[in-house]
Write a protein that holds these residues in place. Structure first.
Motif, PDB file in Angstrom:
ATOM      1  N   ASP A  19       6.910  -1.273  -8.799  1.00 37.64           N
ATOM      2  CA  ASP A  19       7.753  -2.078  -7.915  1.00 37.64           C
ATOM      3  C   ASP A  19       8.503  -1.194  -6.915  1.00 37.64           C
ATOM      4  OD1 ASP A  19       6.951  -4.423  -9.135  1.00 37.64           O
ATOM      5  OD2 ASP A  19       8.659  -4.487 -10.514  1.00 37.64           O
ATOM      6  N   LEU A  20       9.118  -0.115  -7.420  1.00 40.81           N
ATOM      7  CA  LEU A  20       9.826   0.810  -6.535  1.00 40.81           C
ATOM      8  C   LEU A  20       8.854   1.448  -5.549  1.00 40.81           C
ATOM      9  CD1 LEU A  20      12.262   2.485  -5.622  1.00 40.81           C
ATOM     10  CD2 LEU A  20      11.761   4.087  -7.502  1.00 40.81           C
ATOM     11  N   ARG A  25       6.489   2.275  -0.110  1.00 40.30           N
ATOM     12  CA  ARG A  25       5.324   2.191   0.769  1.00 40.30           C
ATOM     13  C   ARG A  25       5.615   1.306   1.980  1.00 40.30           C
ATOM     14  NH1 ARG A  25      -0.493   1.743  -2.025  1.00 40.30           N
ATOM     15  NH2 ARG A  25      -0.985   2.591   0.034  1.00 40.30           N
ATOM     16  N   ASP A  26       6.289   0.175   1.737  1.00 41.08           N
ATOM     17  CA  ASP A  26       6.649  -0.710   2.850  1.00 41.08           C
ATOM     18  C   ASP A  26       7.556   0.022   3.843  1.00 41.08           C
ATOM     19  OD1 ASP A  26       5.196  -2.799   1.794  1.00 41.08           O
ATOM     20  OD2 ASP A  26       6.923  -3.782   0.861  1.00 41.08           O
ATOM     21  N   MET A  27       8.538   0.773   3.308  1.00 37.26           N
ATOM     22  CA  MET A  27       9.445   1.520   4.179  1.00 37.26           C
ATOM     23  C   MET A  27       8.692   2.553   4.997  1.00 37.26           C
ATOM     24  SD  MET A  27      12.379   4.262   3.108  1.00 37.26           S
ATOM     25  CE  MET A  27      11.086   5.379   2.537  1.00 37.26           C
ATOM     26  N   ASN A  31       8.003   2.733   9.176  1.00 38.44           N
ATOM     27  CA  ASN A  31       8.446   3.879   9.970  1.00 38.44           C
ATOM     28  C   ASN A  31       7.290   4.693  10.541  1.00 38.44           C
ATOM     29  OD1 ASN A  31      11.615   4.495   9.813  1.00 38.44           O
ATOM     30  ND2 ASN A  31      10.989   3.443   7.932  1.00 38.44           N
ATOM     31  N   GLY A  32       6.089   4.136  10.486  1.00 37.14           N
ATOM     32  CA  GLY A  32       4.957   4.772  11.154  1.00 37.14           C
ATOM     33  C   GLY A  32       4.164   5.753  10.321  1.00 37.14           C
ATOM     34  N   TYR A  33       4.356   5.744   8.998  1.00 35.75           N
ATOM     35  CA  TYR A  33       3.617   6.646   8.118  1.00 35.75           C
ATOM     36  C   TYR A  33       2.578   5.867   7.317  1.00 35.75           C
ATOM     37  CZ  TYR A  33       7.466   9.823   9.166  1.00 35.75           C
ATOM     38  OH  TYR A  33       8.373  10.603   9.821  1.00 35.75           O
ATOM     39  N   ALA A  34       1.540   6.570   6.885  1.00 36.62           N
ATOM     40  CA  ALA A  34       0.578   6.000   5.947  1.00 36.62           C
ATOM     41  C   ALA A  34       0.963   6.440   4.544  1.00 36.62           C
ATOM     42  CB  ALA A  34      -0.834   6.470   6.279  1.00 36.62           C
ATOM     43  N   SER A  35       0.534   5.676   3.540  1.00 39.13           N
ATOM     44  CA  SER A  35       0.925   6.014   2.174  1.00 39.13           C
ATOM     45  C   SER A  35      -0.220   5.780   1.203  1.00 39.13           C
ATOM     46  CB  SER A  35       2.144   5.186   1.738  1.00 39.13           C
ATOM     47  OG  SER A  35       1.828   3.816   1.683  1.00 39.13           O
ATOM     48  N   LEU A  36      -0.176   6.544   0.123  1.00 38.66           N
ATOM     49  CA  LEU A  36      -1.106   6.399  -0.994  1.00 38.66           C
ATOM     50  C   LEU A  36      -0.288   6.330  -2.269  1.00 38.66           C
ATOM     51  CD1 LEU A  36      -3.666   9.099   0.159  1.00 38.66           C
ATOM     52  CD2 LEU A  36      -4.137   6.645   0.044  1.00 38.66           C
ATOM     53  N   ASP A  54      -0.013  14.735   3.356  1.00 38.12           N
ATOM     54  CA  ASP A  54       0.890  15.647   4.051  1.00 38.12           C
ATOM     55  C   ASP A  54       2.180  15.899   3.280  1.00 38.12           C
ATOM     56  OD1 ASP A  54      -0.660  15.983   6.565  1.00 38.12           O
ATOM     57  OD2 ASP A  54      -0.326  13.833   6.737  1.00 38.12           O
ATOM     58  N   LEU A  55       2.491  15.050   2.314  1.00 39.77           N
ATOM     59  CA  LEU A  55       3.696  15.220   1.492  1.00 39.77           C
ATOM     60  C   LEU A  55       3.525  14.384   0.238  1.00 39.77           C
ATOM     61  CD1 LEU A  55       7.397  15.286   2.610  1.00 39.77           C
ATOM     62  CD2 LEU A  55       6.718  13.645   0.843  1.00 39.77           C
ATOM     63  N   ILE A  56       4.090  14.883  -0.879  1.00 40.36           N
ATOM     64  CA  ILE A  56       4.038  14.156  -2.152  1.00 40.36           C
ATOM     65  C   ILE A  56       5.453  13.832  -2.599  1.00 40.36           C
ATOM     66  CG2 ILE A  56       3.345  14.222  -4.575  1.00 40.36           C
ATOM     67  CD1 ILE A  56       1.138  16.185  -3.803  1.00 40.36           C
ATOM     68  N   LEU A  57       5.680  12.557  -2.929  1.00 43.60           N
ATOM     69  CA  LEU A  57       6.929  12.115  -3.559  1.00 43.60           C
ATOM     70  C   LEU A  57       6.614  11.962  -5.044  1.00 43.60           C
ATOM     71  CD1 LEU A  57       9.872  11.168  -3.049  1.00 43.60           C
ATOM     72  CD2 LEU A  57       8.953   8.838  -2.892  1.00 43.60           C
ATOM     73  N   LEU A  58       7.214  12.807  -5.872  1.00 43.21           N
ATOM     74  CA  LEU A  58       6.744  13.000  -7.248  1.00 43.21           C
ATOM     75  C   LEU A  58       7.826  12.711  -8.284  1.00 43.21           C
ATOM     76  CD1 LEU A  58       4.536  14.063  -9.197  1.00 43.21           C
ATOM     77  CD2 LEU A  58       5.318  16.390  -8.656  1.00 43.21           C
ATOM     78  N   ASP A  59       7.543  11.750  -9.174  1.00 43.52           N
ATOM     79  CA  ASP A  59       8.418  11.487 -10.321  1.00 43.52           C
ATOM     80  C   ASP A  59       8.150  12.547 -11.392  1.00 43.52           C
ATOM     81  OD1 ASP A  59      10.269  10.259 -11.948  1.00 43.52           O
ATOM     82  OD2 ASP A  59       8.954   8.608 -12.535  1.00 43.52           O
TER      83      ASP A  59
END
Length: 239
Positions: A19-20, A25-27, A31-36, A54-59
């Protein structure tokens, strides 16, 4: 899944909180970025094998291991920026995350506005300018000029179109983005073919040779893409 050859910066979210992650991803897309998205370490490996990120957001706490272990593994072959985003807020966790190669650490719960600001900051720091991927790249090569159109996936030398195979184009763009930097074969492999691709390192040398044959005035004495013996290659404007 994003388009294979998107001209946007691609952010990979590795977090089992779906959910988070969908909110993030919507945000990003607003803002003009792609997400996986990957919900586990195994899924993250699959995504990284088949996609440019290009960047990883990692839990940190993941179903099949920890973000710490994934970060350590990635740092063996890649300099992709990593932001740890975790409910683990102890000083030791933050220090460990940064010491093992994380570029930033943000504690949950966080505001999406702050997260977006941190992502932009690290993209600027890593890729320069405003962190965005310019649609047109212009490079000088000897007495000529090379124009790379990222969106159209075309290359022109002195206004003449040059036919490029898909991986030749991807390699040329990656080197152009890192103009003036020495890039190892391992870095090139992970960025262009995927972190865990089965391609052989010799593949890089073959593709560099093909690009030289198309862009260099004298491919046997290259000035545009130069070999750094024992290390890799560097693309730089000819003096």
């Amino acid at each position: 899944m994003v388009e294979k050859h998107t001209d946007k910066r691609v952010i990979l979210i590795v977090d089992d909180d779906e959910d988070l992650s969908m909110l993030i991803r919507d945000m990003l897309e607003d803002n003009g970025y792609a997400s996986l998205y990957a919900a586990s370490i195994d899924e993250a490996y699959d995504v990284l094998t088949n996609n440019r990120c290009d960047l990883i957001l990692l839990d940190i706490n993941l179903p099949d291991g920890t973000g710490f272990s994934l970060c350590q593994e990635l740092r063996r072959t890649s300099h992709i920026p990593i932001i740890f985003a975790s409910a683990r807020t102890s000083e030791d966790d933050k220090v460990n995350g940064l010491d093992m190669g994380g570029d930033d650490y943000i504690a949950k719960p966080y505001s999406l506005k702050e997260l977006m600001s941190r992502i932009r900051s690290i993209l600027r720091r890593t890729y320069g300018a405003d962190g965005e991927r310019s649609e047109i790249l212009i490079l000088s090569a000897g007495e000529g000029e090379i124009e790379i159109n990222r969106r159209a996936r075309t290359v022109r030398r002195n206004k003449t179109n040059i036919d490029m195979k898909p991986k030749e184009f991807d390699l040329l763009v990656y080197m152009a983005e890192n103009k003036g930097r020495v890039l190892s074969k391992e870095q090139i492999m992970s960025a262009v073919w995927g972190l865990y691709s089965d391609a052989e390192p010799s593949t890089v040398a073959v593709h560099v040779r093909w690009i030289r044959e198309k862009l260099e005035a004298d491919p046997s004495h290259p000035h545009f893409i130069r070999t750094v013996w024992g290390t890799g290659y560097i693309l730089g404007d000819t003096e």
